[in-house]
Structure formats: C-alpha cells, structure tokens
Design a protein around this motif. Structure first.
Motif, PDB file in Angstrom:
ATOM      1  N   MET A   1      59.991  60.457  61.232  1.00  0.00           N
ATOM      2  CA  MET A   1      59.495  61.585  60.423  1.00  0.00           C
ATOM      3  C   MET A   1      58.454  62.385  61.210  1.00  0.00           C
ATOM      4  N   ALA A   2      57.495  61.637  61.757  1.00  0.00           N
ATOM      5  CA  ALA A   2      56.459  62.312  62.555  1.00  0.00           C
ATOM      6  C   ALA A   2      57.096  63.014  63.754  1.00  0.00           C
ATOM      7  N   THR A   3      58.074  62.325  64.360  1.00  0.00           N
ATOM      8  CA  THR A   3      58.738  62.896  65.531  1.00  0.00           C
ATOM      9  C   THR A   3      59.565  64.122  65.141  1.00  0.00           C
ATOM     10  N   ALA A   4      60.253  64.012  64.016  1.00  0.00           N
ATOM     11  CA  ALA A   4      61.047  65.140  63.535  1.00  0.00           C
ATOM     12  C   ALA A   4      60.154  66.344  63.277  1.00  0.00           C
ATOM     13  N   ALA A   5      59.017  66.099  62.635  1.00  0.00           N
ATOM     14  CA  ALA A   5      58.080  67.181  62.319  1.00  0.00           C
ATOM     15  C   ALA A   5      57.554  67.824  63.601  1.00  0.00           C
ATOM     16  N   THR A   6      57.285  66.995  64.615  1.00  0.00           N
ATOM     17  CA  THR A   6      56.768  67.522  65.869  1.00  0.00           C
ATOM     18  C   THR A   6      57.828  68.349  66.584  1.00  0.00           C
ATOM     19  N   GLY A   7      59.076  67.814  66.568  1.00  0.00           N
ATOM     20  CA  GLY A   7      60.163  68.579  67.167  1.00  0.00           C
ATOM     21  C   GLY A   7      60.289  69.930  66.516  1.00  0.00           C
ATOM     22  N   ASP A   8      60.249  69.933  65.228  1.00  0.00           N
ATOM     23  CA  ASP A   8      60.271  71.127  64.414  1.00  0.00           C
ATOM     24  C   ASP A   8      59.152  72.088  64.819  1.00  0.00           C
ATOM     25  N   LEU A   9      57.972  71.544  64.999  1.00  0.00           N
ATOM     26  CA  LEU A   9      56.820  72.371  65.359  1.00  0.00           C
ATOM     27  C   LEU A   9      57.006  72.959  66.755  1.00  0.00           C
ATOM     28  N   ASN A  10      57.576  72.174  67.655  1.00  0.00           N
ATOM     29  CA  ASN A  10      57.858  72.691  68.989  1.00  0.00           C
ATOM     30  C   ASN A  10      58.797  73.897  68.927  1.00  0.00           C
ATOM     31  N   ALA A  11      59.844  73.756  68.093  1.00  0.00           N
ATOM     32  CA  ALA A  11      60.790  74.868  67.941  1.00  0.00           C
ATOM     33  C   ALA A  11      60.081  76.070  67.326  1.00  0.00           C
ATOM     34  N   TYR A  12      59.229  75.796  66.356  1.00  0.00           N
ATOM     35  CA  TYR A  12      58.464  76.866  65.702  1.00  0.00           C
ATOM     36  C   TYR A  12      57.599  77.600  66.720  1.00  0.00           C
ATOM     37  N   PHE A  13      56.861  76.830  67.541  1.00  0.00           N
ATOM     38  CA  PHE A  13      56.015  77.438  68.567  1.00  0.00           C
ATOM     39  C   PHE A  13      56.855  78.270  69.532  1.00  0.00           C
ATOM     40  N   LYS A  14      58.014  77.714  69.896  1.00  0.00           N
ATOM     41  CA  LYS A  14      58.862  78.419  70.860  1.00  0.00           C
ATOM     42  C   LYS A  14      59.293  79.794  70.316  1.00  0.00           C
ATOM     43  N   ASP A  15      59.703  79.799  69.047  1.00  0.00           N
ATOM     44  CA  ASP A  15      60.094  81.074  68.417  1.00  0.00           C
ATOM     45  C   ASP A  15      58.926  82.051  68.375  1.00  0.00           C
ATOM     46  N   ARG A  16      57.801  81.556  67.899  1.00  0.00           N
ATOM     47  CA  ARG A  16      56.623  82.421  67.751  1.00  0.00           C
ATOM     48  C   ARG A  16      56.143  82.935  69.107  1.00  0.00           C
ATOM     49  N   ILE A  17      56.137  82.030  70.096  1.00  0.00           N
ATOM     50  CA  ILE A  17      55.701  82.435  71.435  1.00  0.00           C
ATOM     51  C   ILE A  17      56.607  83.550  71.960  1.00  0.00           C
ATOM     52  N   GLY A  18      57.918  83.414  71.704  1.00  0.00           N
ATOM     53  CA  GLY A  18      58.862  84.456  72.115  1.00  0.00           C
ATOM     54  C   GLY A  18      58.525  85.797  71.474  1.00  0.00           C
ATOM     55  N   GLN A  19      58.268  85.765  70.164  1.00  0.00           N
ATOM     56  CA  GLN A  19      57.919  87.011  69.459  1.00  0.00           C
ATOM     57  C   GLN A  19      56.640  87.627  70.001  1.00  0.00           C
ATOM     58  N   ILE A  20      55.657  86.765  70.240  1.00  0.00           N
ATOM     59  CA  ILE A  20      54.351  87.249  70.701  1.00  0.00           C
ATOM     60  C   ILE A  20      54.468  87.842  72.102  1.00  0.00           C
ATOM     61  N   GLU A  21      55.234  87.175  72.954  1.00  0.00           N
ATOM     62  CA  GLU A  21      55.348  87.680  74.323  1.00  0.00           C
ATOM     63  C   GLU A  21      56.140  88.983  74.377  1.00  0.00           C
ATOM     64  N   ARG A  22      57.132  89.112  73.517  1.00  0.00           N
ATOM     65  CA  ARG A  22      57.843  90.401  73.458  1.00  0.00           C
ATOM     66  C   ARG A  22      56.904  91.511  72.974  1.00  0.00           C
ATOM     67  N   THR A  23      56.060  91.171  72.017  1.00  0.00           N
ATOM     68  CA  THR A  23      55.110  92.164  71.502  1.00  0.00           C
ATOM     69  C   THR A  23      54.094  92.562  72.573  1.00  0.00           C
ATOM     70  N   LEU A  24      53.555  91.564  73.280  1.00  0.00           N
ATOM     71  CA  LEU A  24      52.598  91.847  74.357  1.00  0.00           C
ATOM     72  C   LEU A  24      53.245  92.708  75.438  1.00  0.00           C
ATOM     73  N   ASP A  25      54.508  92.419  75.721  1.00  0.00           N
ATOM     74  CA  ASP A  25      55.229  93.166  76.746  1.00  0.00           C
ATOM     75  C   ASP A  25      55.350  94.641  76.366  1.00  0.00           C
ATOM     76  N   GLU A  26      55.576  94.889  75.069  1.00  0.00           N
ATOM     77  CA  GLU A  26      55.650  96.276  74.595  1.00  0.00           C
ATOM     78  C   GLU A  26      54.271  96.946  74.591  1.00  0.00           C
ATOM     79  N   LEU A  27      53.260  96.182  74.205  1.00  0.00           N
ATOM     80  CA  LEU A  27      51.926  96.767  74.030  1.00  0.00           C
ATOM     81  C   LEU A  27      51.199  96.997  75.348  1.00  0.00           C
ATOM     82  N   VAL A  28      51.524  96.209  76.370  1.00  0.00           N
ATOM     83  CA  VAL A  28      50.872  96.378  77.674  1.00  0.00           C
ATOM     84  C   VAL A  28      51.954  96.682  78.714  1.00  0.00           C
TER      85      VAL A  28
END
Lengths: 300, 300
Positions: A1-28
């Motif tokens: 359960m803990a491992t599943a949640a962490t895996g999930d969080l890793n995927a979440y971070f990966k998605d969010r990081i992608g969105q943030i980096e695309r935004t930074l790329d547009e803004l700068v």
C-alpha cells in the motif's frame, strides 16, 4: 500500500513536473541578439532539474481545493523562478561559493559572475512580471494578494532575511532561536507561500487558508530538519553534494543543536501536526498528505 | 523667467524628495537582531542622496493628471527601490567594480559583497511587496497593471537586458543599434515606466498614456545622451565621478558614435518631441515640461 502510494506520487510528480517545465519554457524564451546569454543563463538554471517541489505544492493545493490546475500553472511557475534565482545567487563566490549543483557546474562557473548576478535578478523580476501581466480579469484582487504573498516570502521579511542570518552565523556557536529564524525564513517562507498561493488562487476560505498555512509551516520545517539529518547520515549519491558539507562550513543545523534522536522526533511531531491540519479541513489522505509523508521519509 | 522657473523647480524637487525619503524611511525600517545588517545595507544605499528622478517623475505625472499625489507616494517610492538595487548590483566587483558612488563608498565596500548582493535582491523584492500589500480596495486592476509595468521595465525585457548588453559590449567596436538597445533598456525603460506608472495610478486615458509614454521615452533618451556628453566635456565636480570614466572603460557612448555636435542636436530634437507630446494632451508648461528642460540643460 505504501509502495503503491509512493509509485502513484512519483507518477503525479512526473506529470506535474512536465506541466511546470513546459510552462517555464513558454514564460522564459530564448532571448534576443543583444543579450542572448542572459536568457541562456536563466534557462540553464531553470532547467537544471529538481523535484519542482514549490510549484507542485502550489498545484496540489489548488487541486485539493477544486481549483483550476491548468490556469494555475503560470502562477505556480513563479515559485520556481524565485527558488532558482535564490540558488543562483546563493552559489556565487561571495556567498556559498559552490562550483556544482545537482551534479552540474553552477551558473557562475558557466556564465561568469556578472551574468549569474543578472540572471538571478531577471528570474526574480520575471516572477512578478508573470503575475502582473497574466489575464486576471475579475480576479485582480486575488492576483494582487498573490504578488504580496510572494514578495513577503521572498524578501527582507522572508527568504533573503533567512539567507542573511544563515551567512552571518556561519562558523558561530549554535543558538536555537537563530536556527529557528533561519529555518523559518530561508526555506520555510517560500514553501509556506507555495501552499498559500495555491490556496489563494483557488479562493480558499480563511479557515482553509489558516489550516493549510499550518500544514505548510510544519512540513517546511520538517523538510529542513530531514535535510540536516541527511547531511549527517546521508550518502553523496542521495544528496548530490559532498556529505558533511554543512558541517565542513560549520553551518548551524538542527542535529548539531538538538542531537539526531531529538531531530527525528521533531520530524515525527511536525508531520503529525501537518496531518492534523489537513484533517481539520477535511483534506486528509490526498496528495498533500502524500507529499508530506514523502518529504519526511527520504531515507531518514 | 528661466531662472525663476528653475528656482521654482528646485523647490519642487526639494519638497518631493522630502516626501519620498519619508516614505522610504517608513517602508524600509531598521530590521531585526537576526539580520540587522541587511536593513542597514538597504538603507545605506537608499539614503545615499540623489535627485529621486524616477519617483519625482511619477509624482509629477500623477499631479499633472489631477491624481492623488499623497496616495501615490508608496507606489512612486518603489521606483527608487528598483533604481537603488540596480546601482548596488551594478557596482559589484563582478560588474562595474566601482568603489565610490556619489562620493561615498559603494555598498559592497562597506558591507561586503555577499550583503550587497542580498540587499539588492531585497530592495528589488520590496518594490513588489509594497505594490502587493498596499490597500488598493477597488483599484486592484490598476495596481496589478502597475506590478506588470514595473516588472517589465526592470527585468529581462528591460533594465537587466540593457545592463547585460552594456556589459557584453564593453571595449567593443561601437554599433548604433546596440547603443540604442542599451539606452532604451538600461536606463530608458525605468524612466518611461516612472511616467507610465504615474499615469496608470492617476487613471489616465489611453490617449494620455500614449502621449506621456512618448514624452518619457524622448526625455529618457535625451537624459542619457546628456550624460554621455557630460562625461566627455564635464568636470569631476559636476558628475561626482572621474571624468572620462566611460571612455576609460571603453563604454559605448552616443558622442563616441555620432560626435558631439550630432549628440547636442539629438538632445534638442528629442526635447522638442517631448514638448509636442505634452502639448498634444494639453499638459504643456507644467512640471513635466520643466523637468524635461532641466534634464537636458544640465551644463551641456
């Protein structure tokens, strides 16, 4: 359960990081022929990797409150601009004099000190440029409050104050009040602002804002104590910098002052308080809880 | 008549400078025991004298449009915070490496490089803190637009871009396009923003805003050409720095590129266009006209 949640969080971070980096790329963008190196330097440090913790915290808060995550991306990205500028300036020879960060040469090692100073200034300014020029029709009061939050957390009543106090106390006798001031301001203020800015963007109630502030303050402090602990017991690979670097510079740390056991105890206590704060507004068990648990379970 | 008007303008500046310095004194207090030196350093440079040209321009614009000058004081003061931060960072050893400014040791000579970097960062941030935390009930859209104006003029699309281009071209062959970029951005952008922010604060019409922008751009450029001319023909007392300093550093200047006579001609032409812009919106003959004439008649 803990491992599943962490895996999930890793995927979440990966998605969010992608969105943030695309935004930074547009803004700068890439810049122009008169001062292209300025933009190169800004982008070099902006895209040097990292967990994008501050914007992810902001976006997770927006999401927890049912706000518009997509619309929040530029606002969240300003937190990374501020964080990045602070790293570029902190690494300067006159400051921490670091040659490497995340395994790459620091900004001034690549672009020279003058450009590094200017790129830091530009990143700091750009955060406010983004906030001041976004289309905020009908939501100007919210955006203006976010400007105030970000500036208060970053400047002489926040991050810069903490950085100054940290520098002034290098090599000096430990003192709990000074350490608390440094922790609260140097790193804590911007982490807290990340959550608060997410909450303000999502138009949180005052009750939600207060509880989320407590959550953020507790995980912000726990995060730094964990960092201090990792510096004592960690390995070079895990942190990406020389082990014992803080001790070598005689930096004031929580374990140095309170001991390892009490430091681990403080992390547990602070994490518990963060959980309680989320519970008090019915936000337990979601991303914000996961992020809190992840922050404090990094190999402590 | 000219003398009377100049005397009058001196008194006007004296009054406005007094108001601005009282406002800065309130906005940047003494600090706390953990990082007192940060505030000392910020105040050292903030209160190092000077004509306070940028906030005075903002206030004169507010006044010309019938706005509330008293209420505009904190907003106008943010222009001086930005200007001061830029001087502190420009003087750093890695940048222009200046030991004196206005006859006093530069910030880093007194407080050290690290504190000077941090004080600059804090002054820059504080400008946005003031704008973001002022009571702006009902006027949030105006204030947010001012945030955007100030950031655009100060950052990588304005002042920092100009400073970078200036530095990159030190000692290089003169080039009219590059010089225009530097003049427009390094000093021109913030001067123009000063007038525009005054106009926005006073809720100018778009027609007024456009004409005042033209006025500001023209006097901003004329001001810098006059500075360049003074560097060639001036005396050490008049400028407070070594004569020929720009030539010694092989800085790109207008007279070096276009000759002294054409430089004086450009100043006259630009001043005429500034006058016309004011005339087009019925604002001739007031303070803004006086300031334009004063700026270009400094011992050219």
């Amino acid at each position: 359960m803990a491992t599943a949640a962490t895996g999930d969080l890793n995927a979440y971070f990966k998605d969010r990081i992608g969105q943030i980096e695309r935004t930074l790329d547009e803004l700068v963008p890439e810049g122009n022929r008169f001062c292209g190196v300025l933009f190169e330097s800004m982008r070099y440090s902006l895209f040097a990797g990292g967990k994008r913790l501050r914007p992810v915290l902001a976006l997770a808060t927006v999401e927890a409150l049912g706000g518009d995550v997509e619309a929040a991306l530029p606002v969240a990205s300003t937190l990374e601009m501020i964080h990045t500028y602070s790293l570029v300036h902190d690494d300067l020879p006159a400051m921490d004099d670091d040659d490497f960060r995340r395994g790459k040469p620091t900004n001034h090692k690549v672009f020279g000190e003058a450009v590094a100073v200017l790129a830091g200034d530009a990143l700091l300014t750009q955060a406010f440029q983004v906030l001041g020029t976004l289309d905020a029709t009908g939501r100007e009061a919210v955006m203006l409050r976010i400007v105030g939050e970000l500036a208060l957390a970053s400047g002489s009543l926040g991050m810069v104050a903490g950085q100054t106090a940290d520098m002034l106390n290098e090599g000096k006798q430990a003192d709990a009040e000074t350490l608390a001031f440094i922790h609260t301001n140097k790193t804590g203020a911007l982490l807290t602002a990340s959550v608060r800015i997410g909450a303000l963007f999502a138009e949180a109630t005052e009750e939600q804002l207060l509880a989320l502030t407590t959550y953020a303050e507790r995980i912000g402090l726990a995060f730094q104590i964990v960092d201090d602990i990792l510096d004592v017991v960690g390995s070079a690979e895990k942190l990406g910098k020389a082990v014992g670097a803080d001790a070598a510079h005689a930096k004031l740390t929580y374990p140095a002052l309170h001991g390892l056991q009490e430091s681990r105890e403080a992390v547990r206590r602070l994490t518990g308080e963060a959980h309680q704060a989320l519970q008090s507004i019915g936000l337990s068990g979601g991303r914000l809880t996961q992020i809190a648990d992840w922050l404090v379970n990094r190999e402590v």
